[in-house]
Design an enzyme around this catalytic site. Sequence first.
Site, short mmCIF file in Angstrom:
data_model
loop_
_atom_site.label_atom_id
_atom_site.label_comp_id
_atom_site.label_asym_id
_atom_site.label_seq_id
_atom_site.Cartn_x
_atom_site.Cartn_y
_atom_site.Cartn_z
N ARG A 72 11.30 -2.19 10.70
CA ARG A 72 10.27 -1.93 11.71
C ARG A 72 10.22 -3.05 12.73
NH1 ARG A 72 5.05 -0.49 8.15
NH2 ARG A 72 4.15 -1.78 9.77
N ARG A 119 -0.07 -9.88 12.53
CA ARG A 119 -0.74 -8.83 11.75
C ARG A 119 -1.59 -9.43 10.64
NH1 ARG A 119 4.44 -6.14 10.32
NH2 ARG A 119 3.32 -4.78 8.88
N LYS A 169 0.84 -1.21 0.00
CA LYS A 169 0.00 0.00 0.00
C LYS A 169 0.87 1.26 0.00
CE LYS A 169 -2.06 -1.24 3.88
NZ LYS A 169 -1.54 -2.59 4.18
N ARG A 188 -9.61 -0.06 8.47
CA ARG A 188 -9.08 -1.40 8.67
C ARG A 188 -10.07 -2.31 9.40
NH1 ARG A 188 -3.36 -0.38 8.43
NH2 ARG A 188 -2.11 -2.20 8.85
N ARG A 200 11.37 -6.40 4.42
CA ARG A 200 11.12 -4.97 4.18
C ARG A 200 11.99 -4.11 5.11
NH1 ARG A 200 5.14 -2.61 4.69
NH2 ARG A 200 5.28 -3.32 6.84
P1 ADP Z 1 1.06 -2.66 7.41
O1 ADP Z 1 2.38 -2.82 6.81
O2 ADP Z 1 0.72 -3.75 8.37
O3 ADP Z 1 -0.04 -2.38 6.45
P2 ADP Z 1 0.80 0.01 8.68
O4 ADP Z 1 2.01 0.84 8.62
O5 ADP Z 1 -0.36 0.38 7.83
O6 ADP Z 1 1.27 -1.48 8.43
O7 ADP Z 1 0.29 -0.08 10.20
C1 ADP Z 1 1.14 -0.47 11.25
C2 ADP Z 1 0.36 -0.73 12.50
O8 ADP Z 1 -0.29 0.47 12.92
C3 ADP Z 1 -0.77 -1.75 12.36
O9 ADP Z 1 -0.31 -3.07 12.53
C4 ADP Z 1 -1.73 -1.31 13.48
O10 ADP Z 1 -1.29 -1.75 14.74
C5 ADP Z 1 -1.59 0.20 13.46
N1 ADP Z 1 -2.61 0.81 12.54
C6 ADP Z 1 -2.39 1.41 11.34
N2 ADP Z 1 -3.53 1.81 10.77
C7 ADP Z 1 -4.52 1.46 11.62
C8 ADP Z 1 -5.95 1.57 11.59
N3 ADP Z 1 -6.59 2.12 10.54
N4 ADP Z 1 -6.64 1.09 12.66
C9 ADP Z 1 -6.03 0.54 13.71
N5 ADP Z 1 -4.70 0.38 13.79
C10 ADP Z 1 -3.93 0.83 12.77
#
Ligand code: ADP
Length: 216
Positions: A164, A175, A17, A92, A131
Amino acid sequence: MFKKTNLVLLGGPGAGKGTLSAMLKESAPFLHISTGDMLRAEVKAGTELGKQSQSIMENGGLVSDEIITAMVAKVLQKDEKKYGMILDGYPRTLNQAKMLDELLLKLNRPLDAVIYLHGSDDFLIKRLTSRIMCRKCNRIYNQYAFPPQKTGVCDDCNGEIYQRDDDSEASARKRLLTFHAQTQPLIKFYKAQGLLIQISCDEREAVLAETIKKLN
Ligand code: ADP
Ligand code: ZN
């Protein structure tokens, strides 16, 4: 063609994404809202929200719908709607999707499409655990497939490259479970609204071209 296009990017962790957002931003200016980047900024700044979120993120859970939606609302309410927007990693949960619908209705800013980047669990785990990203500008790299030219240093801003905390295999698996349980239902939700565009995430080069083709 992307002027004022309002998009949601949906996909499991590691589906790309953030990478697709960066590519789309090269083809047109967008307001880019990445809730993951916003939360990592809170953690880095040591705010109360950052402190609360850190362990949730490392354990592969989700921050509360209300807190996340308030964060997104604050940005959208201030925005002049000059450009389209990319919502990257939000919504999400089904609850967040409903809250977003309400918010966008109020702001008179309807979604044009929801892009679902689809990939198998095995593929996503492999990609997540390799990553790496820039601490300063958040650019995403892959240790094997597309590393920065100089090890440990960002090509764009000379920032420090890091992995990360939640990209360890254990966190990545959690996740993915969270994605299946909480986010997957959004696919049906947006399909019913006629907004869903599904794209296979494994061909990195093809993702942007496919997205543009299907948006047209
Ligand atoms: P990913 O690579 O898993 O898509 P993100 O950078 O989008 O990772 O998100 C990292 C973490 O931040 C998620 O695992 C979650 O804990 C939190 N997070 C991000 N966006 C949301 C959301 N919309 N609702 C709840 N938690 C979120
Ligand atoms: Zn950088």
